[in-house]
Design a protein around this motif. Structure first.
Motif, PDB file in Angstrom:
ATOM      1  N   THR A 172       0.797  -1.221   0.000  1.00 45.12           N
ATOM      2  CA  THR A 172       0.000   0.000   0.000  1.00 45.12           C
ATOM      3  C   THR A 172       0.829   1.270   0.000  1.00 45.12           C
ATOM      4  N   GLY A 173       1.939   1.299   0.751  1.00 49.32           N
ATOM      5  CA  GLY A 173       2.741   2.514   0.803  1.00 49.32           C
ATOM      6  C   GLY A 173       3.218   2.947  -0.565  1.00 49.32           C
ATOM      7  N   ASN A 174       3.612   1.997  -1.390  1.00 52.80           N
ATOM      8  CA  ASN A 174       4.098   2.309  -2.733  1.00 52.80           C
ATOM      9  C   ASN A 174       2.955   2.746  -3.640  1.00 52.80           C
ATOM     10  N   GLN A 175       1.771   2.176  -3.435  1.00 54.34           N
ATOM     11  CA  GLN A 175       0.598   2.602  -4.197  1.00 54.34           C
ATOM     12  C   GLN A 175       0.179   4.022  -3.819  1.00 54.34           C
ATOM     13  N   ILE A 176       0.248   4.337  -2.521  1.00 53.22           N
ATOM     14  CA  ILE A 176      -0.075   5.694  -2.072  1.00 53.22           C
ATOM     15  C   ILE A 176       0.898   6.693  -2.702  1.00 53.22           C
ATOM     16  N   SER A 177       2.187   6.351  -2.705  1.00 56.95           N
ATOM     17  CA  SER A 177       3.195   7.222  -3.295  1.00 56.95           C
ATOM     18  C   SER A 177       2.918   7.464  -4.771  1.00 56.95           C
ATOM     19  N   LYS A 178       2.501   6.416  -5.469  1.00 49.96           N
ATOM     20  CA  LYS A 178       2.198   6.570  -6.900  1.00 49.96           C
ATOM     21  C   LYS A 178       0.995   7.488  -7.116  1.00 49.96           C
ATOM     22  N   VAL A 179      -0.056   7.319  -6.321  1.00 47.87           N
ATOM     23  CA  VAL A 179      -1.228   8.190  -6.444  1.00 47.87           C
ATOM     24  C   VAL A 179      -0.830   9.646  -6.197  1.00 47.87           C
ATOM     25  N   ARG A 180      -0.014   9.871  -5.170  1.00 49.42           N
ATOM     26  CA  ARG A 180       0.414  11.248  -4.862  1.00 49.42           C
ATOM     27  C   ARG A 180       1.171  11.855  -6.037  1.00 49.42           C
ATOM     28  N   GLN A 181       2.008  11.069  -6.695  1.00 47.07           N
ATOM     29  CA  GLN A 181       2.840  11.593  -7.778  1.00 47.07           C
ATOM     30  C   GLN A 181       2.093  11.735  -9.094  1.00 47.07           C
ATOM     31  N   LEU A 221       4.940   0.247   5.530  1.00 47.10           N
ATOM     32  CA  LEU A 221       4.920   1.504   6.279  1.00 47.10           C
ATOM     33  C   LEU A 221       4.995   1.309   7.788  1.00 47.10           C
ATOM     34  N   LEU A 222       4.573   0.144   8.282  1.00 52.06           N
ATOM     35  CA  LEU A 222       4.484  -0.092   9.720  1.00 52.06           C
ATOM     36  C   LEU A 222       5.760  -0.740  10.246  1.00 52.06           C
ATOM     37  N   ASP A 223       6.304  -0.182  11.322  1.00 50.52           N
ATOM     38  CA  ASP A 223       7.416  -0.828  12.019  1.00 50.52           C
ATOM     39  C   ASP A 223       6.815  -1.998  12.802  1.00 50.52           C
ATOM     40  N   ILE A 224       7.141  -3.226  12.407  1.00 50.09           N
ATOM     41  CA  ILE A 224       6.460  -4.385  12.991  1.00 50.09           C
ATOM     42  C   ILE A 224       6.853  -4.635  14.440  1.00 50.09           C
ATOM     43  N   ARG A 225       7.914  -4.008  14.902  1.00 52.05           N
ATOM     44  CA  ARG A 225       8.324  -4.229  16.300  1.00 52.05           C
ATOM     45  C   ARG A 225       7.738  -3.179  17.243  1.00 52.05           C
ATOM     46  N   SER A 230       6.405   3.858  10.655  1.00 54.37           N
ATOM     47  CA  SER A 230       7.805   4.239  10.530  1.00 54.37           C
ATOM     48  C   SER A 230       7.877   5.624   9.887  1.00 54.37           C
ATOM     49  N   GLU A 231       8.471   6.577  10.595  1.00 51.92           N
ATOM     50  CA  GLU A 231       8.561   7.935  10.057  1.00 51.92           C
ATOM     51  C   GLU A 231       9.383   7.962   8.772  1.00 51.92           C
ATOM     52  N   ILE A 232      10.403   7.122   8.697  1.00 48.44           N
ATOM     53  CA  ILE A 232      11.220   7.057   7.479  1.00 48.44           C
ATOM     54  C   ILE A 232      10.363   6.668   6.286  1.00 48.44           C
ATOM     55  N   CYS A 233       9.541   5.647   6.484  1.00 53.69           N
ATOM     56  CA  CYS A 233       8.712   5.150   5.375  1.00 53.69           C
ATOM     57  C   CYS A 233       7.584   6.126   5.051  1.00 53.69           C
ATOM     58  N   LEU A 234       6.982   6.709   6.074  1.00 57.11           N
ATOM     59  CA  LEU A 234       5.921   7.697   5.835  1.00 57.11           C
ATOM     60  C   LEU A 234       6.457   8.867   5.018  1.00 57.11           C
ATOM     61  N   ASP A 235       7.604   9.397   5.416  1.00 54.76           N
ATOM     62  CA  ASP A 235       8.168  10.558   4.717  1.00 54.76           C
ATOM     63  C   ASP A 235       8.522  10.217   3.274  1.00 54.76           C
ATOM     64  N   ALA A 236       8.956   8.977   3.045  1.00 52.37           N
ATOM     65  CA  ALA A 236       9.310   8.582   1.678  1.00 52.37           C
ATOM     66  C   ALA A 236       8.078   8.452   0.789  1.00 52.37           C
ATOM     67  N   ALA A 237       6.949   8.083   1.389  1.00 54.80           N
ATOM     68  CA  ALA A 237       5.734   7.843   0.594  1.00 54.80           C
ATOM     69  C   ALA A 237       4.971   9.118   0.295  1.00 54.80           C
ATOM     70  N   ALA A 238       4.764   9.951   1.310  1.00 52.56           N
ATOM     71  CA  ALA A 238       3.971  11.164   1.120  1.00 52.56           C
ATOM     72  C   ALA A 238       4.119  12.062   2.349  1.00 52.56           C
ATOM     73  N   PRO A 239       4.118  13.379   2.167  1.00 51.80           N
ATOM     74  CA  PRO A 239       4.205  14.272   3.326  1.00 51.80           C
ATOM     75  C   PRO A 239       2.938  14.176   4.183  1.00 51.80           C
ATOM     76  N   HIS A 240       3.134  14.233   5.491  1.00 55.64           N
ATOM     77  CA  HIS A 240       2.025  14.212   6.462  1.00 55.64           C
ATOM     78  C   HIS A 240       1.136  12.979   6.310  1.00 55.64           C
TER      79      HIS A 240
END
Length: 563
Positions: A172-181, A221-225, A230-240
């Motif tokens: 999903t994170g990669n799909q969200i990034s694609k929609v944003r772009q 997107l989720l840190d499984i532990r 994960s802020e790193i993954c969220l920021d890479a996919a889309a702002p906020h």
């Protein structure tokens, strides 16, 4: 008789790729009602094939969001017409095809909170989605976004360690990034992003439902532990992006009472609770009643391995998710493309097309096959990424062919050794209490299951798990409210617990391992799995050595394929 007519019911729904299904059970786990809506045939106006639209590029695959909404309208009408008393439903839960995403338009939250019970949901929500065609798990169009995410995370392995999987196009994170772009206006008009599971829960809740830990693990997107984004993954996919996703919650969460829309239109009780929906694979784990240390092997067109693990070791193949039954545990999922079709090919070529002769070959050849081994990848395999047939003699020399009976055992042993090898790489370990649960069409072959038992050095059981995701959702609906009684209500005030329903703070059923224990107490009346095979006394010695050899030869096959 009156008491039976008033007995409590629990609903489990499954929003799968091709249909919407429902199962209603009573407190004794008896199935009281089943129903479904087939998308292609019963909702032809959406013009789907197999429940999806494959776009002109052959990579983009979507489903109309309103088709899922209208399917729920139709399903509830069918259930009402069949005489199901919704007033008896004490709790409901569900599952959705994993990885799919739903983009809610600005203002949709207010619409959900003020649904008119005199109209159908699909009429009320006509303009509530900023993206009308939802990306689904079959989509493979986000390769560039996957590369960007892995680069941001520090590489594929680092991303796998963080989120449980390397970057996958369908996640999903990669799909969200694609929609944003590619669709910036629609993205800017988005108020909330749901998974298919949390979207479905939102319909019943009358407000945005939180994404649960287990299905959230399939987003990259989720840190499984930490069980947080994960802020790193969220920021890479889309702002906020965190604001659009909301805080994740345990899969055992009781989100709140059902929306007044369903009370007024269908006669649901105001006290009916909505338990967090999850992904279809986690729900299937619940439906199969997998326990700590168990492994489930689905033997179908493709083979799938489900694992309950305590200490995960994410790898570049396979997936690790948060466990839907015990928030302190994990589940792992491995997919193998070359399953029954490959077994059928070898049956035809080496056993005259007869399963009886195929089984006879397994019985007449020794454990370990006198050192002969084979890898059979008729199609490009997922785990490991290899193709072709690779045969080896006892001295690890490649050979072009094997005798028919030897080939039958080479195929079956090779497949099951690969299943065990990759399971152990994800953190699975065989313990004295380990059970192997075999499902799928090939699980009817006792000789095949004997090899499975020998390779895993564990007893093999069979289980009828048709509609396992639906049934698992019904079990979870029964489980959630009972755990609240067991543990007491805990209000969401930690970082996991900032999610609010439209009617106040959501409550959830405990951040402790008692949730898993109580689940197995709840489902103890379900039909028992049937023991069909136990390992040969020499199995551990034979296959312990072969497992190491399998790993070496598999790596050799992969190296030979590299340019």
């Amino acid at each position: 008789m009156a008491a039976a007519c008033d007995a409590a019911l629990y609903l489990g729904l499954d929003f799968s790729t091709q249909q919407l299904k429902v199962v209603a059970i009573d407190e004794n786990l008896n199935v009281i009602h089943q129903n479904n809506v087939q998308f292609d045939s019963e909702l032809p106006e959406f013009r789907t094939r197999g429940g999806v639209h494959v776009h002109a590029d052959g990579l983009t695959v979507t489903s109309p969001v309103l088709m899922w909404v209208k399917a729920l309208d139709l399903l509830l009408d069918k259930m009402k017409g069949a005489g199901l008393a919704f007033s008896r439903v004490r709790a409901l839960s569900g599952s959705g095809q994993q990885h799919g995403s739903v983009f809610w338009r600005r203002g949709a939250s207010e619409t959900l909170q003020n649904l008119d019970p005199d109209q159908y949901l699909h009429q009320l929500l006509q303009v509530s989605f900023s993206v009308s065609q939802s990306p689904v798990w079959m989509d493979s169009s986000s390769t560039r976004q996957c590369a960007d995410l892995q680069a941001a995370a520090g590489g594929a392995m680092r991303l796998a360690e963080l989120t449980g999987s390397r970057a996958y196009e369908r996640f999903t994170g990669n799909q969200i990034s694609k929609v944003r772009q590619t669709r910036p206006e629609e993205f800017l008009n988005t108020e909330r992003i749901s998974l298919v599971s949390s979207f479905a829960a939102s319909l019943f809740l009358g407000g945005y439902a939180a994404i649960d830990f287990s299905d959230g693990s399939g987003m990259n997107l989720l840190d499984i532990r930490t069980r947080d984004w994960s802020e790193i993954c969220l920021d890479a996919a889309a702002p906020h992006l965190g604001r659009l996703l909301g805080a994740p919650v345990p899969s055992t969460a009781v989100l709140g009472p059902v929306s007044s829309y369903f009370v007024q239109r269908y006669g649901f009780s105001e006290s009916c609770r909505v338990v967090a929906f999850t992904g279809d694979n986690p729900a299937s784990l619940a439906g199969m009643r997998l326990q700590p240390g168990d492994v489930a092997v689905s033997l179908g067109t493709s083979d799938t391995v489900f694992l309950w693990i305590q200490q995960p070791s994410p790898a570049l193949e396979g997936h690790v998710f948060c466990n839907p039954l015990d928030w302190q545990a994990f589940m792992a999922l491995l997919c193998f493309k070359n399953g029954s079709l490959t077994r059928e090919r070898i049956r035809n070529e080496s056993a005259g097309g007869s399963w009886e002769l195929f089984s006879l070959a397994l019985r007449d050849t020794p454990l370990g096959n006198n050192g002969h081994m084979g890898f059979y990848f008729d199609s490009m395999e997922i785990t490991p990424p290899a193709v072709g047939v690779h045969l080896f003699d006892p001295d690890d020399n490649k050979v072009s062919s094997l005798s028919p009976r030897v080939e039958v055992r080479a195929l079956v042993e090779g497949q099951f050794l690969s299943r065990r090898l990759h399971a152990e790489r994800l953190g699975y370990s065989i313990t004295p209490g380990t059970r192997v649960l075999a499902t799928g069409g090939a699980s009817s072959n006792k000789d095949l299951l004997q090899v499975l038992s020998d390779v895993f050095n564990a007893p093999v059981y069979t289980l009828d798990v048709s509609n396992s995701a639906c049934l698992g959702s019904a079990y979870r609906a029964l489980h959630g409210p009972l755990v609240l009684l067991l543990l007491g209500v805990v209000r969401l005030q930690s970082k996991y617990c900032s999610y609010l329903t439209p009617r106040g703070p959501c409550v959830f059923s405990g951040m402790m391992s008692q949730s898993a224990a109580s689940f197995f107490e709840v489902v103890k009346k379900a039909p028992e799995a049937q023991l069909v095979a136990t390992p040969h006394p020499s199995a551990q010695q034979v296959y312990g050595q072969m497992l190491q050899r399998c790993a070496r030869l598999e790596e050799r096959v992969l190296q030979d394929a590299r340019p």
